[in-house]
Design a protein around this motif. Structure first.
Motif, PDB file in Angstrom:
ATOM      1  N   THR A 109       0.822  -1.209   0.000  1.00 36.44           N
ATOM      2  CA  THR A 109       0.000   0.000   0.000  1.00 36.44           C
ATOM      3  C   THR A 109       0.853   1.255   0.000  1.00 36.44           C
ATOM      4  OG1 THR A 109      -1.699  -1.199   1.228  1.00 36.44           O
ATOM      5  CG2 THR A 109      -1.872   1.184   1.180  1.00 36.44           C
ATOM      6  N   ALA A 110       1.885   1.276   0.828  1.00 44.78           N
ATOM      7  CA  ALA A 110       2.766   2.444   0.885  1.00 44.78           C
ATOM      8  C   ALA A 110       3.421   2.696  -0.473  1.00 44.78           C
ATOM      9  CB  ALA A 110       3.839   2.251   1.954  1.00 44.78           C
ATOM     10  N   ALA A 111       3.859   1.623  -1.119  1.00 44.19           N
ATOM     11  CA  ALA A 111       4.507   1.751  -2.431  1.00 44.19           C
ATOM     12  C   ALA A 111       3.522   2.283  -3.470  1.00 44.19           C
ATOM     13  CB  ALA A 111       5.061   0.405  -2.885  1.00 44.19           C
ATOM     14  N   ASN A 112       2.281   1.789  -3.435  1.00 47.87           N
ATOM     15  CA  ASN A 112       1.279   2.234  -4.402  1.00 47.87           C
ATOM     16  C   ASN A 112       0.906   3.699  -4.199  1.00 47.87           C
ATOM     17  OD1 ASN A 112       1.214  -0.309  -5.509  1.00 47.87           O
ATOM     18  ND2 ASN A 112      -0.706  -0.930  -4.539  1.00 47.87           N
ATOM     19  N   VAL A 113       0.736   4.099  -2.949  1.00 49.56           N
ATOM     20  CA  VAL A 113       0.374   5.492  -2.657  1.00 49.56           C
ATOM     21  C   VAL A 113       1.514   6.423  -3.035  1.00 49.56           C
ATOM     22  CG1 VAL A 113      -0.193   7.140  -0.826  1.00 49.56           C
ATOM     23  CG2 VAL A 113      -1.275   4.882  -0.844  1.00 49.56           C
ATOM     24  N   ARG A 114       2.745   6.022  -2.696  1.00 46.96           N
ATOM     25  CA  ARG A 114       3.910   6.846  -3.052  1.00 46.96           C
ATOM     26  C   ARG A 114       4.030   6.990  -4.571  1.00 46.96           C
ATOM     27  NH1 ARG A 114       7.175   4.239  -0.381  1.00 46.96           N
ATOM     28  NH2 ARG A 114       7.277   5.550   1.483  1.00 46.96           N
ATOM     29  N   HIS A 115       3.775   5.904  -5.291  1.00 48.86           N
ATOM     30  CA  HIS A 115       3.830   5.933  -6.762  1.00 48.86           C
ATOM     31  C   HIS A 115       2.776   6.887  -7.329  1.00 48.86           C
ATOM     32  CE1 HIS A 115       4.256   4.611 -10.902  1.00 48.86           C
ATOM     33  NE2 HIS A 115       2.964   4.310 -10.935  1.00 48.86           N
ATOM     34  N   ALA A 116       1.580   6.859  -6.751  1.00 51.56           N
ATOM     35  CA  ALA A 116       0.505   7.747  -7.232  1.00 51.56           C
ATOM     36  C   ALA A 116       0.894   9.205  -7.068  1.00 51.56           C
ATOM     37  CB  ALA A 116      -0.791   7.447  -6.482  1.00 51.56           C
ATOM     38  N   PHE A 117       1.483   9.541  -5.927  1.00 49.18           N
ATOM     39  CA  PHE A 117       1.915  10.925  -5.696  1.00 49.18           C
ATOM     40  C   PHE A 117       2.990  11.335  -6.707  1.00 49.18           C
ATOM     41  CE2 PHE A 117      -0.028  10.758  -1.427  1.00 49.18           C
ATOM     42  CZ  PHE A 117      -0.497  12.064  -1.301  1.00 49.18           C
ATOM     43  N   SER A 118       4.046  10.513  -6.835  1.00 45.76           N
ATOM     44  CA  SER A 118       5.166  10.875  -7.705  1.00 45.76           C
ATOM     45  C   SER A 118       4.761  10.898  -9.171  1.00 45.76           C
ATOM     46  CB  SER A 118       6.339   9.920  -7.479  1.00 45.76           C
ATOM     47  OG  SER A 118       5.975   8.585  -7.792  1.00 45.76           O
ATOM     48  N   LYS A 119       3.920   9.953  -9.589  1.00 45.22           N
ATOM     49  CA  LYS A 119       3.474   9.861 -10.980  1.00 45.22           C
ATOM     50  C   LYS A 119       2.643  11.080 -11.380  1.00 45.22           C
ATOM     51  CE  LYS A 119       2.725   7.255 -14.768  1.00 45.22           C
ATOM     52  NZ  LYS A 119       3.799   6.723 -15.628  1.00 45.22           N
ATOM     53  N   SER A 120       2.023  11.727 -10.380  1.00 48.84           N
ATOM     54  CA  SER A 120       1.130  12.854 -10.666  1.00 48.84           C
ATOM     55  C   SER A 120       1.769  14.218 -10.419  1.00 48.84           C
ATOM     56  CB  SER A 120      -0.134  12.717  -9.807  1.00 48.84           C
ATOM     57  OG  SER A 120      -0.748  11.467 -10.001  1.00 48.84           O
ATOM     58  N   GLY A 121       3.045  14.215 -10.084  1.00 48.92           N
ATOM     59  CA  GLY A 121       3.732  15.489  -9.869  1.00 48.92           C
ATOM     60  C   GLY A 121       3.667  15.986  -8.443  1.00 48.92           C
ATOM     61  N   GLY A 122       3.329  15.093  -7.512  1.00 50.30           N
ATOM     62  CA  GLY A 122       3.297  15.468  -6.103  1.00 50.30           C
ATOM     63  C   GLY A 122       4.332  14.682  -5.329  1.00 50.30           C
ATOM     64  N   ASN A 123       4.245  14.693  -4.011  1.00 54.38           N
ATOM     65  CA  ASN A 123       5.151  13.890  -3.205  1.00 54.38           C
ATOM     66  C   ASN A 123       4.513  13.528  -1.871  1.00 54.38           C
ATOM     67  OD1 ASN A 123       5.856  16.927  -2.783  1.00 54.38           O
ATOM     68  ND2 ASN A 123       6.608  15.925  -0.927  1.00 54.38           N
ATOM     69  N   MET A 124       4.732  12.283  -1.446  1.00 49.24           N
ATOM     70  CA  MET A 124       4.218  11.827  -0.163  1.00 49.24           C
ATOM     71  C   MET A 124       5.097  12.375   0.939  1.00 49.24           C
ATOM     72  SD  MET A 124       2.913   7.981   0.732  1.00 49.24           S
ATOM     73  CE  MET A 124       4.424   7.184   1.268  1.00 49.24           C
ATOM     74  N   GLY A 125       4.467  12.866   2.005  1.00 46.54           N
ATOM     75  CA  GLY A 125       5.216  13.469   3.095  1.00 46.54           C
ATOM     76  C   GLY A 125       5.176  12.618   4.354  1.00 46.54           C
ATOM     77  N   THR A 126       5.567  13.217   5.463  1.00 51.11           N
ATOM     78  CA  THR A 126       5.587  12.522   6.741  1.00 51.11           C
ATOM     79  C   THR A 126       4.247  12.709   7.460  1.00 51.11           C
ATOM     80  OG1 THR A 126       6.540  14.480   7.801  1.00 51.11           O
ATOM     81  CG2 THR A 126       8.064  12.810   6.984  1.00 51.11           C
ATOM     82  N   THR A 127       4.013  11.864   8.450  1.00 53.26           N
ATOM     83  CA  THR A 127       2.784  11.957   9.233  1.00 53.26           C
ATOM     84  C   THR A 127       2.671  13.328   9.894  1.00 53.26           C
ATOM     85  OG1 THR A 127       2.839   9.585   9.680  1.00 53.26           O
ATOM     86  CG2 THR A 127       1.484  10.947  11.135  1.00 53.26           C
ATOM     87  N   GLY A 128       1.538  13.983   9.693  1.00 47.39           N
ATOM     88  CA  GLY A 128       1.308  15.292  10.292  1.00 47.39           C
ATOM     89  C   GLY A 128       1.658  16.472   9.408  1.00 47.39           C
ATOM     90  N   CYS A 129       2.197  16.193   8.205  1.00 46.81           N
ATOM     91  CA  CYS A 129       2.670  17.303   7.364  1.00 46.81           C
ATOM     92  C   CYS A 129       1.529  18.156   6.811  1.00 46.81           C
ATOM     93  CB  CYS A 129       3.572  16.793   6.232  1.00 46.81           C
ATOM     94  SG  CYS A 129       2.740  15.811   4.964  1.00 46.81           S
ATOM     95  N   VAL A 130       0.330  17.570   6.663  1.00 44.78           N
ATOM     96  CA  VAL A 130      -0.801  18.375   6.163  1.00 44.78           C
ATOM     97  C   VAL A 130      -2.059  18.228   7.015  1.00 44.78           C
ATOM     98  CG1 VAL A 130       0.028  18.266   3.776  1.00 44.78           C
ATOM     99  CG2 VAL A 130      -1.674  16.608   4.564  1.00 44.78           C
TER     100      VAL A 130
END
Length: 242
Positions: A109-130
């Protein structure tokens, strides 16, 4: 999700959801399984299960499908165990995004979510960042049917424990603290009021307006990829969709 008085995002989310009913039902089935495991299969004594059932009904999940899911969950002595994980990050254009998951394999799940962020021009952050940009609230949406008394609906909601009431041309949004959500929802249900949505959600404190076509396309791609993932239960963001 949109803010307290903005319904465009809610309607767009609903349209996307309606187009993917099969996948939505699979995700709701997971929520039922978790609720049954935590509090049993009897909704009269399991408040969390009652809330999940209400969410299922607001997504037009058939009653027999709900019943089957509950029975299946109650009979799974050694079935799959789902773990709740929340990821946070920034979509393209700095849009704040929270992704809530139920998974039996957090590495996948972590790999899939991280891929979705990077593939779309975003980036996954740390817990609490948003998450500090959002308020956790109970949210109920009611369509204003012909002949419905909006003021009476507002009074019913507020007396049951709601803290805010907003209306658009044809939709009312009822906001409550998470601990009062079940009571407000049950009061409206007993009054025969049909709900478009009824769930605990994360409401952004401020919205991010995006006008660049490339960024908009990136956000749409991010949301599509996340909502296509069976492990992703909810996606919240502060993008003010037009």
């Amino acid at each position: 999700m949109s803010g307290h008085s903005k319904f465009a995002n809610i309607k767009h989310k609903k349209e996307r959801t309606d187009a993917k009913k099969g996948k939505v039902f699979t995700k709701l089935g997971r929520e039922i399984a978790v609720a049954v495991k935590e509090g049993g299969s009897d909704p009269s004594v399991n408040g969390k299960l009652r809330d999940v059932i209400a969410k299922c009904k607001s997504n037009n999940m058939p009653n027999d499908t709900i019943t089957r899911s509950i029975k299946k969950a109650a009979g799974e002595d050694s079935g799959v165990v789902y773990e709740a994980i929340t990821y946070e990050g920034y979509g393209p254009g700095g849009v704040a995004v929270i992704v809530e998951c139920l998974t039996d394999n957090k590495n996948r799940t972590a790999a899939n979510v991280r891929h979705a962020f990077s593939k779309s021009g975003g980036n996954m952050g740390t817990t609490g960042c948003v998450s500090f940009m959002f308020d956790k609230k109970g949210q109920i949406l009611v369509e204003l049917a012909e002949g419905m008394d909006e003021e009476e609906l507002m009074m019913q909601a507020l007396e049951a424990g709601a803290e805010d009431f907003n209306s658009d041309v044809d939709t009312c949004e009822i906001i409550s603290a998470p601990e009062n959500f079940s009571q407000v929802r049950q009061t409206l249900e007993e009054a025969g009021i049909e709900m478009l949505e009824a769930e605990i959600t994360m409401i952004p404190q401020t919205m991010t307006e995006v006008k660049d076509a490339t960024i908009i396309a990136g956000m749409e791609n991010l949301l599509d990829m996340l909502e296509d993932d069976d492990d992703v239960q909810n996606v919240w963001h502060n993008w003010e969709e037009e």
